[in-house]
Design a protein around this motif. Structure first.
Motif, PDB file in Angstrom:
ATOM      1  N   GLU A 122       0.843  -1.206   0.000  1.00  0.00           N
ATOM      2  CA  GLU A 122       0.000   0.000   0.000  1.00  0.00           C
ATOM      3  C   GLU A 122       0.873   1.248   0.000  1.00  0.00           C
ATOM      4  OE1 GLU A 122      -3.021   0.204   2.940  1.00  0.00           O
ATOM      5  OE2 GLU A 122      -3.884  -1.743   2.435  1.00  0.00           O
ATOM      6  N   ASP A 123       1.982   1.167   0.722  1.00  0.00           N
ATOM      7  CA  ASP A 123       2.916   2.298   0.784  1.00  0.00           C
ATOM      8  C   ASP A 123       4.316   1.732   0.548  1.00  0.00           C
ATOM      9  OD1 ASP A 123       4.091   4.726   1.166  1.00  0.00           O
ATOM     10  OD2 ASP A 123       3.916   4.715   3.355  1.00  0.00           O
ATOM     11  N   THR A 124       4.754   1.737  -0.713  1.00  0.00           N
ATOM     12  CA  THR A 124       6.022   1.106  -1.085  1.00  0.00           C
ATOM     13  C   THR A 124       7.200   1.996  -0.703  1.00  0.00           C
ATOM     14  OG1 THR A 124       4.876   0.159  -2.995  1.00  0.00           O
ATOM     15  CG2 THR A 124       7.283  -0.005  -2.966  1.00  0.00           C
ATOM     16  N   PRO A 125       8.151   1.479   0.082  1.00  0.00           N
ATOM     17  CA  PRO A 125       9.338   2.274   0.428  1.00  0.00           C
ATOM     18  C   PRO A 125      10.121   2.674  -0.822  1.00  0.00           C
ATOM     19  CG  PRO A 125       9.165   0.328   1.832  1.00  0.00           C
ATOM     20  CD  PRO A 125       8.151   0.164   0.755  1.00  0.00           C
ATOM     21  N   GLU A 126      10.861   3.761  -0.710  1.00  0.00           N
ATOM     22  CA  GLU A 126      11.596   4.294  -1.869  1.00  0.00           C
ATOM     23  C   GLU A 126      12.681   3.334  -2.368  1.00  0.00           C
ATOM     24  OE1 GLU A 126      11.127   7.042  -3.816  1.00  0.00           O
ATOM     25  OE2 GLU A 126       9.233   7.092  -2.727  1.00  0.00           O
ATOM     26  N   ASN A 127      13.144   2.430  -1.508  1.00  0.00           N
ATOM     27  CA  ASN A 127      14.191   1.490  -1.928  1.00  0.00           C
ATOM     28  C   ASN A 127      13.624   0.131  -2.349  1.00  0.00           C
ATOM     29  OD1 ASN A 127      13.501   1.006   0.811  1.00  0.00           O
ATOM     30  ND2 ASN A 127      15.452  -0.040   1.181  1.00  0.00           N
ATOM     31  N   VAL A 128      12.316   0.100  -2.607  1.00  0.00           N
ATOM     32  CA  VAL A 128      11.654  -1.160  -2.998  1.00  0.00           C
ATOM     33  C   VAL A 128      10.816  -0.939  -4.251  1.00  0.00           C
ATOM     34  CG1 VAL A 128      10.049  -2.985  -2.292  1.00  0.00           C
ATOM     35  CG2 VAL A 128      11.519  -1.911  -0.585  1.00  0.00           C
TER      36      VAL A 128
END
Length: 341
Positions: A122-128
């Motif tokens: 739902e909230d993808t981290p910037e490094n993923v």
């Protein structure tokens, strides 16, 4: 030799050595690894396709590639830690089961890049980056083929473990059968059973044998290694099977009539290439379907599927891409689809 001259020579030798190391030793090569799910890297399906994509990227893009194999869910976290300790630039998790472990690892190591197949946050981290596929689309096409080719009016579906991904295979396939029923005035029945495993080939064989005994003559599996047993049963019973993920005709050339291909290799390759090109799509989910050429029926389908059916399938592909047919991916959308027919 005077000390000053010797010092200059030593510096020159050292500089030459360092240059040789950096240019010829591959010290600056990108390192990418993947952690398999429990199916393992030789599952002739999902994980193997991912590894083939990574290997191709290694050759084409001149990067170092490797994998960590998981034999049980408990292996995921230590395998991800091993991958991190090895200094990889990008770490893949292959399969939705690695969704939570990848998220935790990415939060702990924000300077390392991660990717996950078959999982969207739902909230993808910037490094993923998440990579998902519209697996319901090729499933719809093989369902249509099964309904057109069955001689008994019964076809089967063997799922691995229940979840969103396999549900999309199941409902897409079932929808393809129902669409064919509507168009052709038939009443083909679908027998559905889950193995609750992605590795138990013996269970897959037993389920398929039961389906064949109930009158099904074509069985589609979306079950990883469990599917090896389904295909073995088709060979022994002289019935038909439909493969998944890769073109599985080679496993039983006389019995696997088509496969619902899901090009995990394409998704893996493209993200690695983006990383190499410094365009890593972190913080996003990349979606692949028919339109992107990443899902389809197997190229060997013409060995068993009549040309007129394949021509109809080509028309269905266009209708799906154009939005005229919206393929269902779960029980609710399946019910809506059937009600709309």
């Amino acid at each position: 030799m005077p000390k000053k001259v010797m010092a200059v020579v030593m510096i020159a030798v050292l500089a030459f050595s360092l240059a040789a190391c950096s240019s010829g030793g591959g010290g600056d090569k990108l390192k990418v690894t993947m952690v398999t799910d429990v199916g393992g890297v030789n599952d002739q399906s999902f994980n193997q396709s991912a590894w083939e994509g990574l290997q191709q990227a290694g050759k084409d893009l001149d990067i170092k590639v490797s994998y960590q194999e998981s034999h049980q869910d408990a292996d995921f976290v230590p395998n991800l830690e091993t991958a991190l300790d090895a200094g990889n630039d990008l770490i893949w998790g292959i399969g939705y089961k690695l969704g939570d472990p990848i998220l935790e690892a990415a939060k702990k190591s924000p300077d390392t890049k991660y990717a996950i197949v078959d999982f969207a946050y739902e909230d993808t981290p910037e490094n993923v980056v998440g990579v998902v596929f519209k697996q319901e689309q090729p499933s719809f096409l093989v369902g249509y083929i099964a309904a057109k080719m069955t001689q008994t009016g019964k076809v089967g579906f063997v799922g691995g473990m229940e979840g969103d991904v396999i549900s999309a295979f199941e409902n897409g396939y079932h929808a393809g059968v129902e669409y064919a029923n509507k168009v052709n005035g038939t009443n083909v029945e679908v027998i559905i059973q889950y193995a609750e495993s992605f590795t138990d080939a013996a269970k897959g064989k037993a389920i398929a044998n039961s389906m064949y005994q109930q009158g099904a003559d074509i069985v589609f599996h979306a079950a990883g290694g469990v599917g090896d047993g389904v295909i073995e049963a088709a060979k022994e019973q002289d019935k038909f099977a439909i493969g998944v993920d890769r073109d599985q005709n080679y496993m039983a050339p006389d019995n696997v009539i088509t496969s619902a291909m899901k090009r995990v290799d394409v998704g893996v390759y493209n993200v690695v290439k983006d990383l190499k090109d410094e365009k890593f799509p972190g913080g996003t989910t990349v979606v692949y379907g028919l339109e992107e050429g990443a899902v389809d029926i197997a190229p060997t389908s013409d060995k068993h599927v009549p040309k007129e059916i394949l021509d109809e399938v080509e028309d269905l592909k266009k209708d799906i891409i154009d939005g005229k047919i919206e393929v269902p991916f779960n029980e609710d959308t399946f019910n809506d689809f059937v009600n709309s027919l």
